[in-house]
Design a protein around this motif. Structure first.
Motif, PDB file in Angstrom:
ATOM      1  N   VAL A  50       0.840  -1.207   0.000  1.00 48.42           N
ATOM      2  CA  VAL A  50       0.000   0.000   0.000  1.00 48.42           C
ATOM      3  C   VAL A  50       0.873   1.255   0.000  1.00 48.42           C
ATOM      4  CG1 VAL A  50      -1.595   1.351   1.407  1.00 48.42           C
ATOM      5  CG2 VAL A  50      -1.937  -1.104   1.139  1.00 48.42           C
ATOM      6  N   ALA A  64     -10.835   6.010  -4.227  1.00 47.13           N
ATOM      7  CA  ALA A  64     -11.130   4.815  -3.431  1.00 47.13           C
ATOM      8  C   ALA A  64     -11.118   3.568  -4.311  1.00 47.13           C
ATOM      9  CB  ALA A  64     -12.482   4.980  -2.747  1.00 47.13           C
ATOM     10  N   ALA A  67      -7.715   2.200  -5.165  1.00 44.20           N
ATOM     11  CA  ALA A  67      -6.774   2.274  -4.046  1.00 44.20           C
ATOM     12  C   ALA A  67      -5.733   1.159  -4.071  1.00 44.20           C
ATOM     13  CB  ALA A  67      -7.538   2.259  -2.729  1.00 44.20           C
ATOM     14  N   TRP A  68      -6.142  -0.028  -4.545  1.00 41.62           N
ATOM     15  CA  TRP A  68      -5.217  -1.150  -4.499  1.00 41.62           C
ATOM     16  C   TRP A  68      -4.520  -1.404  -5.839  1.00 41.62           C
ATOM     17  CZ3 TRP A  68      -3.741  -3.786  -0.151  1.00 41.62           C
ATOM     18  CH2 TRP A  68      -4.467  -3.478   1.014  1.00 41.62           C
ATOM     19  N   TYR A 264      -2.785  11.481   0.292  1.00 44.23           N
ATOM     20  CA  TYR A 264      -2.262  10.155   0.601  1.00 44.23           C
ATOM     21  C   TYR A 264      -0.910   9.873  -0.007  1.00 44.23           C
ATOM     22  CZ  TYR A 264      -6.413   8.673   3.101  1.00 44.23           C
ATOM     23  OH  TYR A 264      -7.397   8.550   4.030  1.00 44.23           O
ATOM     24  N   MET A 268       1.944   8.584   2.521  1.00 42.14           N
ATOM     25  CA  MET A 268       2.564   7.260   2.428  1.00 42.14           C
ATOM     26  C   MET A 268       4.063   7.377   2.117  1.00 42.14           C
ATOM     27  SD  MET A 268       0.043   5.400   3.242  1.00 42.14           S
ATOM     28  CE  MET A 268      -1.736   5.218   3.209  1.00 42.14           C
TER      29      MET A 268
ATOM     30  N   TRP B 126      -5.334   3.875   7.457  1.00 41.27           N
ATOM     31  CA  TRP B 126      -5.877   3.775   6.113  1.00 41.27           C
ATOM     32  C   TRP B 126      -6.473   2.383   5.883  1.00 41.27           C
ATOM     33  CZ3 TRP B 126      -5.056   0.949   1.641  1.00 41.27           C
ATOM     34  CH2 TRP B 126      -5.580   1.494   0.455  1.00 41.27           C
ATOM     35  N   LEU B 127      -5.722   1.336   6.264  1.00 36.97           N
ATOM     36  CA  LEU B 127      -6.191  -0.033   6.045  1.00 36.97           C
ATOM     37  C   LEU B 127      -7.487  -0.313   6.805  1.00 36.97           C
ATOM     38  CD1 LEU B 127      -2.798  -1.944   6.212  1.00 36.97           C
ATOM     39  CD2 LEU B 127      -4.338  -1.905   4.256  1.00 36.97           C
ATOM     40  N   ASP B 134     -19.276   1.962  -1.670  1.00 41.57           N
ATOM     41  CA  ASP B 134     -18.685   2.757  -2.745  1.00 41.57           C
ATOM     42  C   ASP B 134     -17.426   3.515  -2.346  1.00 41.57           C
ATOM     43  OD1 ASP B 134     -20.449   1.942  -4.583  1.00 41.57           O
ATOM     44  OD2 ASP B 134     -21.831   3.641  -4.351  1.00 41.57           O
ATOM     45  N   GLY B 135     -17.467   4.211  -1.216  1.00 43.71           N
ATOM     46  CA  GLY B 135     -16.339   5.052  -0.827  1.00 43.71           C
ATOM     47  C   GLY B 135     -15.271   4.306  -0.054  1.00 43.71           C
ATOM     48  N   ALA B 136     -15.356   2.979  -0.002  1.00 48.58           N
ATOM     49  CA  ALA B 136     -14.456   2.226   0.862  1.00 48.58           C
ATOM     50  C   ALA B 136     -13.017   2.308   0.382  1.00 48.58           C
ATOM     51  CB  ALA B 136     -14.905   0.776   0.933  1.00 48.58           C
ATOM     52  N   ILE B 137     -12.096   2.471   1.314  1.00 50.06           N
ATOM     53  CA  ILE B 137     -10.673   2.348   1.005  1.00 50.06           C
ATOM     54  C   ILE B 137     -10.125   1.240   1.899  1.00 50.06           C
ATOM     55  CG2 ILE B 137     -10.309   4.697   0.181  1.00 50.06           C
ATOM     56  CD1 ILE B 137      -9.335   5.428   3.003  1.00 50.06           C
ATOM     57  N   GLY B 138      -8.821   1.073   1.902  1.00 50.69           N
ATOM     58  CA  GLY B 138      -8.204   0.139   2.823  1.00 50.69           C
ATOM     59  C   GLY B 138      -8.664  -1.289   2.645  1.00 50.69           C
ATOM     60  N   LEU B 139      -8.710  -2.027   3.748  1.00 50.51           N
ATOM     61  CA  LEU B 139      -9.049  -3.447   3.682  1.00 50.51           C
ATOM     62  C   LEU B 139     -10.457  -3.659   3.136  1.00 50.51           C
ATOM     63  CD1 LEU B 139      -7.524  -4.891   6.984  1.00 50.51           C
ATOM     64  CD2 LEU B 139      -6.669  -5.138   4.660  1.00 50.51           C
ATOM     65  N   GLN B 141     -12.002  -1.977   0.877  1.00 53.31           N
ATOM     66  CA  GLN B 141     -11.919  -1.901  -0.579  1.00 53.31           C
ATOM     67  C   GLN B 141     -11.306  -3.194  -1.153  1.00 53.31           C
ATOM     68  OE1 GLN B 141     -12.424  -1.039  -4.168  1.00 53.31           O
ATOM     69  NE2 GLN B 141     -12.805   0.789  -2.930  1.00 53.31           N
ATOM     70  N   LEU B 142     -10.301  -3.693  -0.461  1.00 51.83           N
ATOM     71  CA  LEU B 142      -9.658  -4.934  -0.904  1.00 51.83           C
ATOM     72  C   LEU B 142     -10.657  -6.087  -0.876  1.00 51.83           C
ATOM     73  CD1 LEU B 142      -6.969  -6.302  -1.739  1.00 51.83           C
ATOM     74  CD2 LEU B 142      -6.588  -6.792   0.663  1.00 51.83           C
ATOM     75  N   LYS B 145     -12.872  -5.843  -3.835  1.00 54.64           N
ATOM     76  CA  LYS B 145     -12.150  -6.278  -5.035  1.00 54.64           C
ATOM     77  C   LYS B 145     -12.049  -7.799  -5.094  1.00 54.64           C
ATOM     78  CE  LYS B 145     -10.710  -2.646  -7.473  1.00 54.64           C
ATOM     79  NZ  LYS B 145     -11.706  -1.748  -6.942  1.00 54.64           N
TER      80      LYS B 145
END
Lengths: 299, 299
Positions: A50, A64, A67-68, A264, A268, B126-127, B134-139, B141-142, B145
């Motif tokens: 990340v 978002a 992000a990955w 970000y 980071m 962040w994770l 929709d707006g999810a980031i971090g884990l 969002q993972l 995905k």
């Protein structure tokens, strides 16, 4: 932990004989073992992924949904911004960590030698009282410590910012450094040599200089790495004793990361920049780093 | 008793450290306890804020906010200790017989130890960011995905009473490698003959671990538990960065102490909090130090 960890490889190699029947399991269990080990490597490295991926994205590309994903376009804009914000506190952290490493390990060598090989009546009690100082929550001294430093500042204005932190880390590092050196000397300096030196009429300082000091390098490396890392990584003392203008890099990193509209890529990149020195120490001198970890567990 | 002439130089060599530790550890603890017993009033309204004496302690212990913080600390500590011990032991078992590229696995598992809690906290904030969908980031969002949407969580800010368990994840990430290193050194310290003997007696691999190897690792496990336990009580940086110092949801005694001191300008209550924390840590650590010190003297 015994001090052999300081001189030898911190974690000795397996003694299991390769190829001996039944010792390393069938091909099946070996495959499962590797699969697990690799899976855990990926898990542990997830935050690093990340950090790298985000730090090289132009801020405009950060969303978002992606992000990955790997960056579409590479940009060092985040790195530039982070470097600009963090370089003054980085320099302060460097001064802090190096001074603490040197001063603490000298104090630790003096104490450790006495506790291991030149004890005085009550030394064991003093040593135990020292060790307790290693475990205390620093919150329990923080309020009067702040007051004490303010008083000192009245008479000596240079006791501010990094100087306060150097003093605090050197003093609160006395226990762990004394422990590292004591454990080292307890095995590395044979009593017979000391007795022989004493019979020859050598005083303590002479013994220290000509017998003990020449073989102390491994313990110095371990203690210095330990203190460098803990001073570099400290946040609690920094938060209570310094300000944005005179604090170390952990303080500045927290400020950089704390804004309302987080950028970000710089955040980071900032994390990586602020962690690079200790990571380098770890990569280059890993086994001594582990040696310090081990001695932290007292026995 | 040996003649003073022999031991005096040793005593003098440790004396500076004794004075510094005495002053900065024990004297400051005493001053903090003194502050914690003071009476105080609000200087605008003149209302009593702290009644003074032990009432300051009963007042804090009786407050809902503090009990909430203690509950959080308990959840954090249990999850952190169990998680770190299990993960560390698992890694050590996977590695102990020696696998190819062992050094690489070890280095990766240990590297989080070299990073500051602040740097780690910034990434983990962040994770573990709570946004979902929709707006999810971090884990979160993972997970989307990976089509594991059901795993999304608001982590430490979820309404559950046990939400602090999520705060243990970054701490487990940082310290499992340390426990692995301790256990790995322990495994390697056990001679191969013992396993061989058990194998000849027909013991299964699991029985060998259960009855031959694990019992010999219990002193290491105890050290690890005490180190992890006291780290958990003192945990501050991670929570400060991930949840913010004034978060009620993620409050623990250390962050609450910060709020008492700076947001509420109530140093007496902060001192009470810090003293209780010191007592909790001392209850765990002092018996350990005393027994270690005794066993050493009897050798």
């Amino acid at each position: 932990m015994s001090s052999s960890v300081l001189t030898e490889e911190a974690i000795p190699a397996s003694t299991v004989q390769h190829g001996a029947p039944g010792t390393r399991g069938s091909a099946g269990t070996r495959a499962v073992r590797y699969a697990l080990l690799v899976a855990f490597v990926l898990l542990v490295l997830l935050p690093l992924y990340v950090l790298l991926v985000t730090s090289f994205k132009p801020s405009a590309d950060i969303s978002a949904d992606t992000a990955w994903s790997l960056p579409h376009r590479l940009s060092v804009e985040g790195w530039g911004h982070a470097w600009q914000t963090l370089s003054p506190p980085l320099l302060r952290s460097l001064i802090l960590a190096v001074s603490v490493a040197v001063i603490s390990s000298v104090l630790g060598a003096m104490n450790g030698f006495v506790f291991a090989r030149w004890t005085f009546p009550g030394a064991q009690v003093v040593f135990t009282l020292f060790l307790f100082g290693m475990f205390i929550p620093y919150q329990a001294v923080m309020i009067p410590l702040q007051a004490m430093f303010l008083q000192m500042q009245d008479t000596a204005p240079f006791v501010d910012g990094i100087v306060k932190l150097i003093i605090a880390h050197c003093i609160y590092g006395i226990p762990i450094c004394s422990l590292i050196f004591r454990n080292y000397y307890a095995t590395a300096v044979p009593r017979e040599i000391l007795e022989a030196a004493k019979v020859d009429g050598a005083g303590m300082l002479r013994v220290l200089r000509s017998v003990v000091l020449p073989i102390s390098a491994p313990a110095f490396v371990v203690a210095m790495i330990w203190q460098f890392t803990s001073a570099w990584n400290d946040f609690l003392f920094a938060l209570f004793l310094t300000t944005r203008n005179n604090g170390p890099v952990t303080y500045a990193l927290n400020e950089l990361a704390g804004g309302q509209n987080p950028d970000y890529s710089s955040i980071m990149a900032g994390v990586l920049i602020a962690s690079l020195p200790t990571l380098l120490v770890y990569i280059l001198l890993g086994r001594y780093f582990i040696g310090g970890l081990m001695s932290g567990s007292v026995k | 008793m040996r003649k003073a002439k022999t031991w005096l130089p040793g005593f003098l060599l440790v004396l500076p450290s004794m004075i510094l530790v005495g002053l900065f550890v024990y004297w400051l603890i005493a001053k903090n306890v003194f502050t914690s017993l003071q009476r105080s009033t609000n200087f605008v309204t003149d209302k009593v804020v702290n009644p003074g004496g032990y009432h300051n302690y009963t007042q804090l212990l009786g407050s809902g906010d503090y009990q909430h913080a203690l509950m959080n600390l308990l959840v954090l500590t249990v999850v952190f200790m169990v998680g770190t011990m299990v993960m560390g032991l698992l890694w050590a078992v996977l590695l102990e017989k020696g696998v190819g590229a062992e050094g690489v696995f070890r280095s990766v598992y240990l590297f989080p130890m070299a990073v500051s809690f602040i740097a780690a906290g910034v990434v983990w904030r962040w994770l573990l960011s709570p946004a979902q969908g929709d707006g999810a980031i971090g884990l979160n969002q993972l997970f989307i995905k990976l089509h594991l949407d059901g795993l999304q969580s608001s982590w430490w800010s979820s309404p559950s009473r046990f939400s602090m368990a999520a705060m243990a994840i970054p701490a487990i990430w940082q310290l499992s490698g340390y426990v692995m290193a301790l256990f790995l050194a322990g495994f390697r310290g056990i001679s191969e003959d013992q396993r061989e003997a058990a194998r000849i007696d027909g013991a299964s691999e699991w029985k060998i671990y259960r009855h031959v190897l694990f019992p010999q690792l219990s002193p290491i496990a105890l050290s690890a538990l005490i180190i992890l336990g006291h780290m958990s009580m003192k945990m501050f940086d991670l929570i400060y960065v991930i949840a913010g110092p004034n978060s009620y949801k993620a409050a623990v005694p250390t962050t609450m102490m910060w709020t008492q001191l700076f947001a509420q300008s109530n140093p007496q209550a902060a001192a009470v909090n810090a003293t209780i924390l010191l007592i909790i840590v001392a209850v765990v650590v002092v018996p350990y130090l005393v027994t270690t010190s005794r066993s050493e003297r009897s050798r």
